[in-house]
Design an enzyme around this catalytic site. Sequence first.
Site, PDB file in Angstrom:
ATOM      1  N   ASN A   1      28.432  43.008  46.699  1.00  0.00           N
ATOM      2  CA  ASN A   1      29.823  42.665  46.378  1.00  0.00           C
ATOM      3  C   ASN A   1      29.979  42.878  44.877  1.00  0.00           C
ATOM      4  O   ASN A   1      29.463  42.093  44.069  1.00  0.00           O
ATOM      5  CB  ASN A   1      30.134  41.212  46.757  1.00  0.00           C
ATOM      6  CG  ASN A   1      31.571  40.828  46.418  1.00  0.00           C
ATOM      7  OD1 ASN A   1      32.137  41.273  45.427  1.00  0.00           O
ATOM      8  ND2 ASN A   1      32.165  39.972  47.231  1.00  0.00           N
TER       9      ASN A   1
ATOM     10  N   GLU B   1      34.502  44.136  48.081  1.00  0.00           N
ATOM     11  CA  GLU B   1      35.435  43.804  46.989  1.00  0.00           C
ATOM     12  C   GLU B   1      35.515  44.938  45.962  1.00  0.00           C
ATOM     13  O   GLU B   1      35.338  44.716  44.761  1.00  0.00           O
ATOM     14  CB  GLU B   1      35.046  42.485  46.310  1.00  0.00           C
ATOM     15  CG  GLU B   1      35.703  41.286  46.953  1.00  0.00           C
ATOM     16  CD  GLU B   1      35.797  40.074  46.033  1.00  0.00           C
ATOM     17  OE1 GLU B   1      36.912  39.733  45.609  1.00  0.00           O
ATOM     18  OE2 GLU B   1      34.744  39.461  45.747  1.00  0.00           O
TER      19      GLU B   1
ATOM     20  N   TYR C   1      33.256  42.462  54.684  1.00  0.00           N
ATOM     21  CA  TYR C   1      33.566  41.431  53.703  1.00  0.00           C
ATOM     22  C   TYR C   1      34.363  40.339  54.416  1.00  0.00           C
ATOM     23  O   TYR C   1      35.542  40.495  54.703  1.00  0.00           O
ATOM     24  CB  TYR C   1      34.350  42.043  52.539  1.00  0.00           C
ATOM     25  CG  TYR C   1      34.837  41.049  51.507  1.00  0.00           C
ATOM     26  CD1 TYR C   1      34.050  39.986  51.102  1.00  0.00           C
ATOM     27  CD2 TYR C   1      36.098  41.188  50.920  1.00  0.00           C
ATOM     28  CE1 TYR C   1      34.497  39.083  50.163  1.00  0.00           C
ATOM     29  CE2 TYR C   1      36.554  40.300  49.964  1.00  0.00           C
ATOM     30  CZ  TYR C   1      35.752  39.249  49.592  1.00  0.00           C
ATOM     31  OH  TYR C   1      36.205  38.350  48.661  1.00  0.00           O
TER      32      TYR C   1
ATOM     33  N   ASP D   1      29.093  40.702  52.251  1.00  0.00           N
ATOM     34  CA  ASP D   1      29.368  39.353  51.776  1.00  0.00           C
ATOM     35  C   ASP D   1      29.981  38.597  52.944  1.00  0.00           C
ATOM     36  O   ASP D   1      31.155  38.784  53.264  1.00  0.00           O
ATOM     37  CB  ASP D   1      30.327  39.418  50.579  1.00  0.00           C
ATOM     38  CG  ASP D   1      30.760  38.040  50.093  1.00  0.00           C
ATOM     39  OD1 ASP D   1      30.319  37.029  50.681  1.00  0.00           O
ATOM     40  OD2 ASP D   1      31.562  37.984  49.138  1.00  0.00           O
TER      41      ASP D   1
ATOM     42  N   ASP E   1      29.515  38.789  39.862  1.00  0.00           N
ATOM     43  CA  ASP E   1      29.045  37.429  40.115  1.00  0.00           C
ATOM     44  C   ASP E   1      28.122  37.379  41.334  1.00  0.00           C
ATOM     45  O   ASP E   1      27.512  36.349  41.604  1.00  0.00           O
ATOM     46  CB  ASP E   1      30.209  36.446  40.261  1.00  0.00           C
ATOM     47  CG  ASP E   1      31.276  36.892  41.248  1.00  0.00           C
ATOM     48  OD1 ASP E   1      31.257  38.059  41.683  1.00  0.00           O
ATOM     49  OD2 ASP E   1      32.166  36.072  41.557  1.00  0.00           O
TER      50      ASP E   1
END
Length: 251
Positions: free
Chosen positions: A7, A35, A105, A144, A241
């Site tokens: 991600n 993403e 996702y 994710d 992140d």
Amino acid sequence: MKIVTWNVNGLRAVVKKGFLDYFHEADADFFCLQEIKLQEGQIELDLEGYEMYWNYAEKKGYSGTAIFTKHTPLSVHYGVGEATSEKEGRIITLEYDNYYIITEYTPNSKRDLSRLEERLQWEEDVRHYLQMLDAKKPIIYCGDLNVAHTEIDLKNPKSNRGNSGFTDEERAKHTAFLEAGFTDTFRHIYPDAEGAYTWWSYMNKARDRNIGWRIDYIMMSDRLADRLQAVTIESEVLGSDHCPVTATFDL
């Protein structure tokens, strides 16, 4: 065969932070992204030797998935079941002679859980779709999934119980998926490993302190377990992140 899932929390942003260096170093057969947060024509990538498949969200700067692969698929499917599209660009399926590769996702339930019911229905639909594929040939499914399945999959399980990504309902859906004939590759090799996370908040230096969650997965049909060779959480790779997760198979 090597698979990477990541991600990237904005592909254009992570390209400026060394994405291509990691991409070429990884030299994966399949590079699955979530993403991507862009529309067609908003990025130019010259990835020699790779075909690129994109599923863009209708909403600009939101969601979206992609797969970059060295191997030409027999077919490409965007959507779940018979659907040939879905507005948030959340899933891509590539078909090959002996297996399917799927990246996905999962919707976030949101902090106030206002999207929990929608997310649970999405997971139900995805599970039925993957079971349908698995009945034809084995699958490798990554992305994710926005859930920490057990207490060892996040740093602070007690204080997060009931929060988005660690509700009883989301965890139960993940259990139901595993019980439907699928295996978490990381837990297959490292059943009791603690402190192995794939996402960290940008707040309070959480990554430096390894206060994280394991919410990014590479899953497989149970019958591929003897073909799995290695799984790695690449926590040292920065730019998002989330960090990449890799798996290698003898297929």
